[in-house]
Design a protein around this motif. Structure first.
Motif, PDB file in Angstrom:
ATOM      1  N   LEU A 283       0.832  -1.206   0.000  1.00  0.00           N
ATOM      2  CA  LEU A 283       0.000   0.000   0.000  1.00  0.00           C
ATOM      3  C   LEU A 283       0.864   1.251   0.000  1.00  0.00           C
ATOM      4  N   ASP A 284       0.294   2.334  -0.499  1.00  0.00           N
ATOM      5  CA  ASP A 284       1.063   3.577  -0.628  1.00  0.00           C
ATOM      6  C   ASP A 284       0.129   4.765  -0.484  1.00  0.00           C
ATOM      7  N   VAL A 285       0.334   5.562   0.550  1.00  0.00           N
ATOM      8  CA  VAL A 285      -0.377   6.835   0.675  1.00  0.00           C
ATOM      9  C   VAL A 285       0.461   7.877  -0.045  1.00  0.00           C
ATOM     10  N   ASP A 286      -0.154   8.531  -1.026  1.00  0.00           N
ATOM     11  CA  ASP A 286       0.699   9.275  -1.954  1.00  0.00           C
ATOM     12  C   ASP A 286      -0.063  10.366  -2.690  1.00  0.00           C
ATOM     13  N   PHE A 287       0.725  11.119  -3.471  1.00  0.00           N
ATOM     14  CA  PHE A 287       0.127  12.013  -4.450  1.00  0.00           C
ATOM     15  C   PHE A 287      -0.738  11.189  -5.399  1.00  0.00           C
ATOM     16  N   THR A 288      -1.686  11.829  -6.016  1.00  0.00           N
ATOM     17  CA  THR A 288      -2.578  11.156  -6.958  1.00  0.00           C
ATOM     18  C   THR A 288      -1.775  10.491  -8.070  1.00  0.00           C
ATOM     19  N   GLN A 372      -0.159  27.725   2.528  1.00  0.00           N
ATOM     20  CA  GLN A 372      -0.393  26.297   2.363  1.00  0.00           C
ATOM     21  C   GLN A 372      -1.766  26.019   1.767  1.00  0.00           C
ATOM     22  N   ASN A 373      -1.799  25.163   0.748  1.00  0.00           N
ATOM     23  CA  ASN A 373      -3.064  24.725   0.181  1.00  0.00           C
ATOM     24  C   ASN A 373      -3.799  23.852   1.198  1.00  0.00           C
ATOM     25  N   THR A 374      -4.983  24.248   1.581  1.00  0.00           N
ATOM     26  CA  THR A 374      -5.748  23.526   2.598  1.00  0.00           C
ATOM     27  C   THR A 374      -6.676  22.481   1.989  1.00  0.00           C
ATOM     28  N   ARG A 375      -6.645  22.339   0.673  1.00  0.00           N
ATOM     29  CA  ARG A 375      -7.547  21.394   0.006  1.00  0.00           C
ATOM     30  C   ARG A 375      -6.797  20.304  -0.756  1.00  0.00           C
ATOM     31  N   ALA A 376      -5.635  19.928  -0.252  1.00  0.00           N
ATOM     32  CA  ALA A 376      -4.849  18.851  -0.866  1.00  0.00           C
ATOM     33  C   ALA A 376      -4.797  17.671   0.089  1.00  0.00           C
ATOM     34  N   GLN A 377      -5.239  16.502  -0.377  1.00  0.00           N
ATOM     35  CA  GLN A 377      -5.222  15.310   0.452  1.00  0.00           C
ATOM     36  C   GLN A 377      -4.678  14.131  -0.346  1.00  0.00           C
ATOM     37  N   PRO A 378      -3.727  13.373   0.227  1.00  0.00           N
ATOM     38  CA  PRO A 378      -3.215  12.193  -0.470  1.00  0.00           C
ATOM     39  C   PRO A 378      -4.252  11.073  -0.479  1.00  0.00           C
ATOM     40  N   PHE A 379      -4.162  10.188  -1.462  1.00  0.00           N
ATOM     41  CA  PHE A 379      -5.047   9.034  -1.576  1.00  0.00           C
ATOM     42  C   PHE A 379      -4.294   7.763  -1.161  1.00  0.00           C
ATOM     43  N   TRP A 383      -0.220  -1.557  -4.967  1.00  0.00           N
ATOM     44  CA  TRP A 383       0.401  -2.224  -6.114  1.00  0.00           C
ATOM     45  C   TRP A 383      -0.374  -3.507  -6.411  1.00  0.00           C
ATOM     46  N   GLN A 384      -0.978  -3.544  -7.590  1.00  0.00           N
ATOM     47  CA  GLN A 384      -1.746  -4.703  -8.039  1.00  0.00           C
ATOM     48  C   GLN A 384      -1.373  -5.023  -9.487  1.00  0.00           C
ATOM     49  N   GLY A 385      -0.860  -6.222  -9.710  1.00  0.00           N
ATOM     50  CA  GLY A 385      -0.530  -6.633 -11.070  1.00  0.00           C
ATOM     51  C   GLY A 385       0.498  -5.743 -11.748  1.00  0.00           C
ATOM     52  N   GLY A 386       1.442  -5.196 -10.967  1.00  0.00           N
ATOM     53  CA  GLY A 386       2.486  -4.345 -11.530  1.00  0.00           C
ATOM     54  C   GLY A 386       2.073  -2.905 -11.748  1.00  0.00           C
ATOM     55  N   ASN A 387       0.896  -2.522 -11.271  1.00  0.00           N
ATOM     56  CA  ASN A 387       0.429  -1.143 -11.401  1.00  0.00           C
ATOM     57  C   ASN A 387       0.029  -0.594 -10.042  1.00  0.00           C
ATOM     58  N   LEU A 388       0.256   0.705  -9.855  1.00  0.00           N
ATOM     59  CA  LEU A 388      -0.136   1.367  -8.620  1.00  0.00           C
ATOM     60  C   LEU A 388      -1.509   1.975  -8.847  1.00  0.00           C
ATOM     61  N   VAL A 389      -2.528   1.404  -8.201  1.00  0.00           N
ATOM     62  CA  VAL A 389      -3.911   1.812  -8.451  1.00  0.00           C
ATOM     63  C   VAL A 389      -4.520   2.411  -7.186  1.00  0.00           C
ATOM     64  N   THR A 390      -5.432   3.348  -7.367  1.00  0.00           N
ATOM     65  CA  THR A 390      -6.094   3.994  -6.241  1.00  0.00           C
ATOM     66  C   THR A 390      -7.192   3.083  -5.695  1.00  0.00           C
ATOM     67  N   VAL A 391      -7.179   2.872  -4.374  1.00  0.00           N
ATOM     68  CA  VAL A 391      -8.177   2.002  -3.738  1.00  0.00           C
ATOM     69  C   VAL A 391      -9.017   2.720  -2.680  1.00  0.00           C
ATOM     70  N   PHE A 392      -8.640   3.959  -2.319  1.00  0.00           N
ATOM     71  CA  PHE A 392      -9.380   4.697  -1.293  1.00  0.00           C
ATOM     72  C   PHE A 392      -8.996   6.171  -1.379  1.00  0.00           C
ATOM     73  N   PRO A 393      -9.969   7.103  -1.279  1.00  0.00           N
ATOM     74  CA  PRO A 393     -11.392   6.915  -1.004  1.00  0.00           C
ATOM     75  C   PRO A 393     -12.158   6.353  -2.202  1.00  0.00           C
ATOM     76  N   GLU A 394     -13.376   5.938  -1.958  1.00  0.00           N
ATOM     77  CA  GLU A 394     -14.159   5.226  -2.963  1.00  0.00           C
ATOM     78  C   GLU A 394     -14.372   6.044  -4.228  1.00  0.00           C
ATOM     79  N   ALA A 395     -14.572   7.360  -4.089  1.00  0.00           N
ATOM     80  CA  ALA A 395     -14.846   8.206  -5.254  1.00  0.00           C
ATOM     81  C   ALA A 395     -13.676   8.238  -6.228  1.00  0.00           C
ATOM     82  N   ALA A 396     -12.460   8.056  -5.715  1.00  0.00           N
ATOM     83  CA  ALA A 396     -11.270   8.111  -6.559  1.00  0.00           C
ATOM     84  C   ALA A 396     -10.757   6.729  -6.939  1.00  0.00           C
TER      85      ALA A 396
END
Length: 408
Positions: A283-288, A372-379, A383-396
């Motif tokens: 898992l990776d908490v990161d920039f989009t 500071q930007n107050t509206r920036a949040q990491p997702f 890593w699934q099948g060699g790709n880094l995919v977004t899994v949370f939050p649900e909308a993203a």
């Protein structure tokens, strides 16, 4: 001759009256600095960050530039804090840039911004996460991306909101280990993780610092293994991330979840060095990242297409996207200021008001008095099948979170 002289004088007065007056304006350009680590140990993500800035410049110039002036940028290579200071001085005093964009590394940004603040030159940070960058009372330092506190909080909250439910256990039943490289980056994130975990009642059984230059993380892994750590939270760069996964396999250590704070966890180069099968489930908490639902990040698909067209590959991490988004926000602010005067630019930046979900990163943009930007949040990515995919939050998200780490 007199009429020619009058015409020349009129032209000169017109240039002098322009809000973008100066040597660059006379040539029809606005001059900025691009300060990144282009060489040394931080060069991979430094260059990836720069690519996002470069794409934003090309896009803006194709649309007419800023107030009709094309953007010209001068690169500065910041390998370490001392060089960051030297390059910032060169860009501001010799090259006379109107602003500097950068920088990816917190230690480099902290050093360079001391120079630009004294020079009265705006500094736009697009990727460094250390909170103090925008907590020193500087007037002309602004940042679009999330901070170390945001990363740490998202990591701890993800254990509660995503990992524990996927494992079918109570969050408090999980043993958590916090490990981190011991530079400013690792110390800052881990400190906030410790505080957040205590607030949320998580059971942290190990907090282990190590040198990012270490060639053996076996002692760290054995401590985690002997303590029965279920979830590892790691703050690391690329080399130590690769080392950790290789030696974790060597030692037969299989925690239920491993989560990184961006850095080495975010790049395809790390995955390829470790092996897709060994990084599977990490898992990776990161920039989009580019594997994110474009409905939550309008403009993402267009960015990826432009990136692939220019560089011939898919983005290597989300750092390029974060820099692309941030540069666009600041270009718009400078255009709205109709000037490169630092105070007018500051006023324009503080007026920016972009709702969450309206940029290519999915972030919004609203700046505090500290810049500071107050509206920036990491997702949360995985890593699934060699790709880094977004899994949370649900909308993203574009995939469901899977349990387990490495090949089974």
């Amino acid at each position: 001759m007199k009429s020619f002289a009058r015409a020349a004088l009129a032209a000169a007065l017109l240039v002098a009256a322009s809000p973008f007056a100066g040597p660059a304006a006379a040539q029809g350009t606005v001059k900025f600095g691009a300060l990144y680590p282009f060489s040394g140990g931080l060069a991979l993500l430094g260059d990836e960050s720069f690519r996002g800035f470069e794409l934003a410049v090309e896009e803006r110039n194709a649309a007419g530039g800023i107030d009709g002036k094309k953007i010209e940028f001068i690169k500065g290579d910041a390998v370490d804090p001392n060089q960051a200071v030297g390059e910032a001085r060169r860009l501001t005093s010799v090259d006379k840039v109107s602003a500097i964009f950068g920088t990816y590394s917190s230690s480099l940004s902290l050093a360079a911004t001391q120079v630009t603040e004294l020079a009265g030159v705006p500094y736009f940070e697009l990727g460094a996460v250390s909170d103090p960058i925008t907590e020193r009372g500087f007037k002309y330092v602004f940042r679009t991306n999330a901070t170390a506190r945001d990363f740490a909080n998202r990591m701890v909250d993800s254990v509660i909101e995503a990992v524990a439910p996927a494992l079918g256990v109570k969050p408090t039943d999980l043993k958590v280990g916090i490990i981190h490289e011991d530079s400013l980056y690792g110390q800052t994130v881990s400190g906030y993780q410790k505080t957040r975990a205590k607030e949320k009642g998580l059971n942290v059984v190990e907090i282990l610092p190590y040198s990012a230059k270490s060639v053996d993380l076996t002692p760290v892994i054995l401590r985690l293994k002997s303590a029965g750590v279920d979830v590892v939270l790691q703050t690391s760069y690329q080399n130590d991330t690769v080392l950790f996964f290789r030696q974790m396999k060597d030692q037969g250590y299989k925690p239920k979840a491993v989560m990184g704070a961006g850095g080495g966890y975010s790049t395809r180069d790390t995955m390829q060095a470790v092996g897709a099968e060994n990084m599977e489930g990490a898992l990776d908490v990161d920039f989009t990242q580019f594997n994110t639902n474009p409905k939550a990040a309008p403009g993402l698909t267009d960015f990826v297409a432009k990136y692939k067209a220019k560089y011939g590959i898919e983005p290597r991490s989300g750092h390029s996207l974060a820099n692309y988004m941030g540069a666009k926000v600041f270009f718009d602010a400078i255009a709205d200021a109709k000037s490169t005067d630092a105070d007018k630019v500051r006023a324009a930046v503080l007026k920016v008001d972009i709702p969450v979900g309206q940029t290519a990163t999915g972030w919004g943009a609203k700046f505090s008095e500290q810049g500071q930007n107050t509206r920036a949040q990491p997702f949360l990515m995985q890593w699934q099948g060699g790709n880094l995919v977004t899994v949370f939050p649900e909308a993203a998200a574009v995939a469901k979170l899977k349990t387990g780490v490495g090949a089974n």
